[in-house]
Design a protein around this motif. Sequence first.
Motif: not given
Length: 271
Positions: A113-133
């Motif tokens: 549960y902890a990994i899904v929450l911590l990792g999920g939030v980080a992955v979403i932010k990384i994806f959004l950052a990379l999408s914005a260049g």
Amino acid sequence: MNPFDLPGPQFLLFYTILAGIVLGVLLFWRRRAELSAAPARIDLSDPYLIAYLRGGRTEVLRVAKHSTSDHASRMLETDGLNKACESYDKTLRRAQLLPDAYVTRARFVRLAYAIVLLGGVAVIKIFLALSAGRTNVGFLIILTVIAIVIASVISFPRLTESGKAMIEDVKSLYSGLRGGAVSLNTGSPAVEPMMMAAVFGVGALSTYGLDQQFAESRKKKADGSCSSDPGCGSDSSSSSSCSGGSSSCSSGSSCGGGSGCGGGCGGCGGS
């Protein structure tokens, strides 16, 4: 405000706070789940069992090296030590003082549960950052890895909370040993150097000079002069030490209770 819209530094602060909350909840959740309301039933008169609970095989070996009993001598052999530790391990896992299969599975679930929450939030932010260049996501990745490693450490301690509580209870139960330890040769049932080593560590013996007394009693036993010393070769974990002592051992009620025998034949009335 959507936290994923925060710029880099502010998001890192947000993620650090989030990670702290998740780790705190994970720790509280594990402690509450593993702390049993009913105290476990184990043999608190067995110093080797307590030593294994406190520090595993290494502590059993250390305590056995400070004993003069035949039981301890057998334990110092590799096969004897392995068999004894295997038995202690099963006993303590059955009592859930060490994590059994059920406790281990629950730990994995909470960590997931902890990994899904911590990792999920980080992955979403990384994806959004990379999408914005934007590619400055290194700090977030490092922070995520650190948070997950800490979560893993929090989730898998050697002892359960019941095990930690048991150790504290045993220390409280035998706290008088630290203030009342005097001499191995007194024959007093209250003097339990072996138990002191098991509960507080072998280092506690040196505080009262009992490590030196152990060495002297081993030397006396090897020289054959043990019979003239009621405290020599005493071992509170073995009732067999009473069988060869004075006749008062068989008639004294203090021998019937295991630990009441104290320091071998000396503890049963070596007058």
